[in-house]
Design a protein around this motif. Structure first.
Motif, PDB file in Angstrom:
ATOM      1  N   ALA A 125     -42.188 105.398  58.859  1.00 43.69           N
ATOM      2  CA  ALA A 125     -42.564 106.805  58.783  1.00 43.69           C
ATOM      3  C   ALA A 125     -43.567 106.969  57.653  1.00 43.69           C
ATOM      4  O   ALA A 125     -43.406 106.404  56.569  1.00 43.69           O
ATOM      5  N   ILE A 126     -44.600 107.737  57.895  1.00 47.62           N
ATOM      6  CA  ILE A 126     -45.635 107.970  56.896  1.00 47.62           C
ATOM      7  C   ILE A 126     -45.060 108.783  55.731  1.00 47.62           C
ATOM      8  O   ILE A 126     -44.419 109.807  55.947  1.00 47.62           O
ATOM      9  N   ASP A 127     -45.289 108.305  54.530  1.00 43.79           N
ATOM     10  CA  ASP A 127     -44.807 108.996  53.338  1.00 43.79           C
ATOM     11  C   ASP A 127     -45.728 108.666  52.175  1.00 43.79           C
ATOM     12  O   ASP A 127     -46.189 107.517  52.046  1.00 43.79           O
ATOM     13  N   ALA A 141     -37.326 107.684  55.420  1.00 46.19           N
ATOM     14  CA  ALA A 141     -38.384 108.684  55.239  1.00 46.19           C
ATOM     15  C   ALA A 141     -37.801 110.019  54.811  1.00 46.19           C
ATOM     16  O   ALA A 141     -38.366 110.718  53.967  1.00 46.19           O
ATOM     17  N   TYR A 142     -36.649 110.374  55.389  1.00 44.05           N
ATOM     18  CA  TYR A 142     -36.069 111.670  55.042  1.00 44.05           C
ATOM     19  C   TYR A 142     -35.380 111.638  53.680  1.00 44.05           C
ATOM     20  O   TYR A 142     -35.247 112.673  53.029  1.00 44.05           O
ATOM     21  N   ASP A 143     -34.978 110.459  53.211  1.00 41.46           N
ATOM     22  CA  ASP A 143     -34.510 110.321  51.827  1.00 41.46           C
ATOM     23  C   ASP A 143     -35.665 110.639  50.877  1.00 41.46           C
ATOM     24  O   ASP A 143     -35.529 111.463  49.951  1.00 41.46           O
ATOM     25  N   ARG A 151     -37.852 114.845  47.215  1.00 45.73           N
ATOM     26  CA  ARG A 151     -38.916 115.709  46.685  1.00 45.73           C
ATOM     27  C   ARG A 151     -38.621 117.185  46.905  1.00 45.73           C
ATOM     28  O   ARG A 151     -38.920 118.026  46.049  1.00 45.73           O
ATOM     29  N   GLU A 152     -38.057 117.516  48.057  1.00 42.16           N
ATOM     30  CA  GLU A 152     -37.986 118.917  48.484  1.00 42.16           C
ATOM     31  C   GLU A 152     -36.723 119.654  48.036  1.00 42.16           C
ATOM     32  O   GLU A 152     -36.771 120.861  47.779  1.00 42.16           O
ATOM     33  N   LEU A 153     -35.593 118.980  47.976  1.00 43.14           N
ATOM     34  CA  LEU A 153     -34.349 119.656  47.600  1.00 43.14           C
ATOM     35  C   LEU A 153     -34.318 119.874  46.093  1.00 43.14           C
ATOM     36  O   LEU A 153     -34.382 118.912  45.315  1.00 43.14           O
ATOM     37  N   LYS A 154     -34.192 121.106  45.676  1.00 38.75           N
ATOM     38  CA  LYS A 154     -34.221 121.449  44.256  1.00 38.75           C
ATOM     39  C   LYS A 154     -32.839 121.687  43.653  1.00 38.75           C
ATOM     40  O   LYS A 154     -32.667 121.631  42.441  1.00 38.75           O
ATOM     41  N   HIS A 155     -31.847 121.970  44.485  1.00 34.62           N
ATOM     42  CA  HIS A 155     -30.525 122.347  43.983  1.00 34.62           C
ATOM     43  C   HIS A 155     -29.396 121.463  44.527  1.00 34.62           C
ATOM     44  O   HIS A 155     -28.456 121.142  43.797  1.00 34.62           O
TER      45      HIS A 155
END
Length: 242
Positions: A83-85, A133-135, A140-144
């Motif tokens: 997966a592209i990352d 890829a989702y890790d 990066r995206e989950l802040k809390h």
């Protein structure tokens, strides 16, 4: 003087054999068949690419995306399917995606979660496949919410249940399969990410090698090879981008 194809063959097999890194942790792309051999869309593409270069192919098979990426980045394989990352792009030159799949969340039937926007909250534990890829994306995206990592993508739901976590994240088709293994689970509507699967080669192999791989993927999509492979392996829910 070497021909263009001979030169490319040399670029892609510095050790004398073309080594493809195959991740069987994502059943959309590859799996182990009844004989224990790797099979699937990525294996078909690897064989086709080797044939085009006129090289014998060696498959290096791994159980997780993280292991598969490391094999190519560290020179233990010549190319792979990932997966592209942006993190991976520091080491690898990616083609355009040859297939697109969805990243989704799974919860228990009695969970209060109704949509994906509710997941990123303090005290929420999300289980992901280590190095997937989702890790990388959710890190990066989950802040809390807190992330817990399972060894591989196929073991995410097992870890989710064993740990008593709140949410399992993964490839939609894998999670749908897991709902048949474990009753009382459901997927949240909508995806949290689009997973763009591509082929990749180390930057160290040079621009010519990366361009040749890119051309191969575009030809494989345009000719219908990828779509036929998806159909042949009974894959549902994956699309071939234009």
């Amino acid at each position: 003087m070497m021909s263009s194809n001979e030169n490319l063959a040399t670029l892609f097999n510095p050790t004398g054999a073309l080594r493809a890194s195959i991740n069987v942790g994502n059943p959309i792309l590859a799996r182990l068949d009844e004989s224990g051999r790797a099979a699937g869309v990525s294996v078909d593409l690897a064989n086709a690419f080797a044939a085009q270069l006129g090289l014998l192919l060696e498959l290096r098979v791994f159980n997780s995306a993280g292991e598969s990426v490391a094999a190519v980045s560290e020179g233990r394989a010549d190319f792979g399917f990932f997966a592209i990352d942006p993190v991976r792009a520091e080491q690898l030159a990616f083609t355009e995606p040859y297939v697109v799949i969805e990243g989704c969340y799974l919860v228990r039937d009695d969970s209060h979660f109704k949509d994906i926007a509710q997941v990123d909250q303090p005290g929420i534990e999300v289980v992901v496949g280590k190095g997937s890829a989702y890790d990388l994306y959710l890190t990066r995206e989950l802040k809390h919410a807190t992330i817990t990592r399972s060894p591989t993508s196929p073991t995410v739901v097992d870890t989710f249940l064993a740990e008593g976590a709140d949410v399992a994240a993964g490839v939609k088709q894998q999670l749908e399969f897991d709902t048949t293994r474990f009753p009382g689970l459901r997927l949240l509507p909508e995806r949290f990410m689009e997973i763009r699967q591509a082929m990749g080669v180390p930057h160290a192999y040079g621009k010519e090698a990366a361009e040749r791989l890119r051309q191969f993927v575009e030809q494989a999509k345009a000719s219908g090879f990828v779509a036929e492979a998806i159909k042949r392996h009974g894959i549902v829910g994956a699309t071939v981008p234009g």
